[in-house]
Write a protein that holds these residues in place. Sequence first.
Motif, PDB file in Angstrom:
ATOM      1  N   LYS A   2      24.890  49.499  19.076  1.00  9.81           N
ATOM      2  CA  LYS A   2      24.863  50.094  17.740  1.00  9.81           C
ATOM      3  C   LYS A   2      23.426  50.455  17.371  1.00  9.81           C
ATOM      4  N   TYR A  31      20.098  51.387  15.215  1.00  6.05           N
ATOM      5  CA  TYR A  31      19.549  51.109  13.877  1.00  6.05           C
ATOM      6  C   TYR A  31      18.066  51.436  13.901  1.00  6.05           C
ATOM      7  N   LYS A  32      17.482  51.551  12.722  1.00  7.83           N
ATOM      8  CA  LYS A  32      16.067  51.896  12.616  1.00  7.83           C
ATOM      9  C   LYS A  32      15.250  50.673  12.200  1.00  7.83           C
ATOM     10  N   LYS A  33      14.105  50.501  12.827  1.00  3.82           N
ATOM     11  CA  LYS A  33      13.230  49.374  12.508  1.00  3.82           C
ATOM     12  C   LYS A  33      11.801  49.880  12.343  1.00  3.82           C
ATOM     13  N   ARG A  62      13.661  53.705  16.691  1.00  2.00           N
ATOM     14  CA  ARG A  62      15.108  53.663  16.883  1.00  2.00           C
ATOM     15  C   ARG A  62      15.431  52.528  17.855  1.00  2.00           C
ATOM     16  N   LYS A  94      21.403  47.557  18.867  1.00  2.66           N
ATOM     17  CA  LYS A  94      21.909  46.198  18.784  1.00  2.66           C
ATOM     18  C   LYS A  94      23.083  46.044  19.737  1.00  2.66           C
TER      19      LYS A  94
END
Length: 231
Positions: A185, A187-189, A197, A200
Amino acid sequence: MEHESEDERWIWLSFAPEHRLILAAYAGAMTQDAADEIVKQTCMRIDEENLPLFVTDGRKYYKQALLDKYSYIAKFPRTGRRGRPRKTMQMPAPKLKYAQVVKEREGGAIVNIEKRIIFGTFDDINDTNISTSHIERENLTLRQDNNRLTRKTLGYSKTDEWLQYHATLQMTEHNFVRTHDSLKKPYKKQIKGKVWRKYKNQTPMMSAGITDHIWTLKELLTFPYHKNINT
């Protein structure tokens, strides 16, 4: 032509490809009773108000098992003409959608693949969804990981009971513990002012929204099975 013997044992699987989730694993012979059982177990774990598209290989047992589960008896009115009235008929429920992938082999090689719609129409079934490739790949993975499924070795199961135990354990480990690259999955951090990018890892149960973390094997084996995992 089908050549399976009732003395042989198979692992019947039902699989939700969008989550890589094994819904049921049943050890049994290649018979109608076994097909009825895998359909029964599968239907306990899906939303029966919004049935998915069922896709199988070309064996005859699945059609009758699904029809027995999702059907109604059609009665035909008398016409007033001479002769016996038309007999009642078992008809598929309108919500039932079922297709088969039939492979023709010659000398061990696949020479033709035919997609057949058994229940439903082309209007409500997308041809690209008629595929068994995901579950065929899963069958290979299970065979590689489970020595009881390896033919002509000392590790194969000699009783149905222990084959079923192992199949259930393997199914549960697959769903709760094992992550799958196709389920990652995004997600942005933010790191030092830059947005990266990331991905997970997810298990099939996480993808289906049933659990919120990757289980360890110890957690799986020590979990109080009589409790609901959501409580």
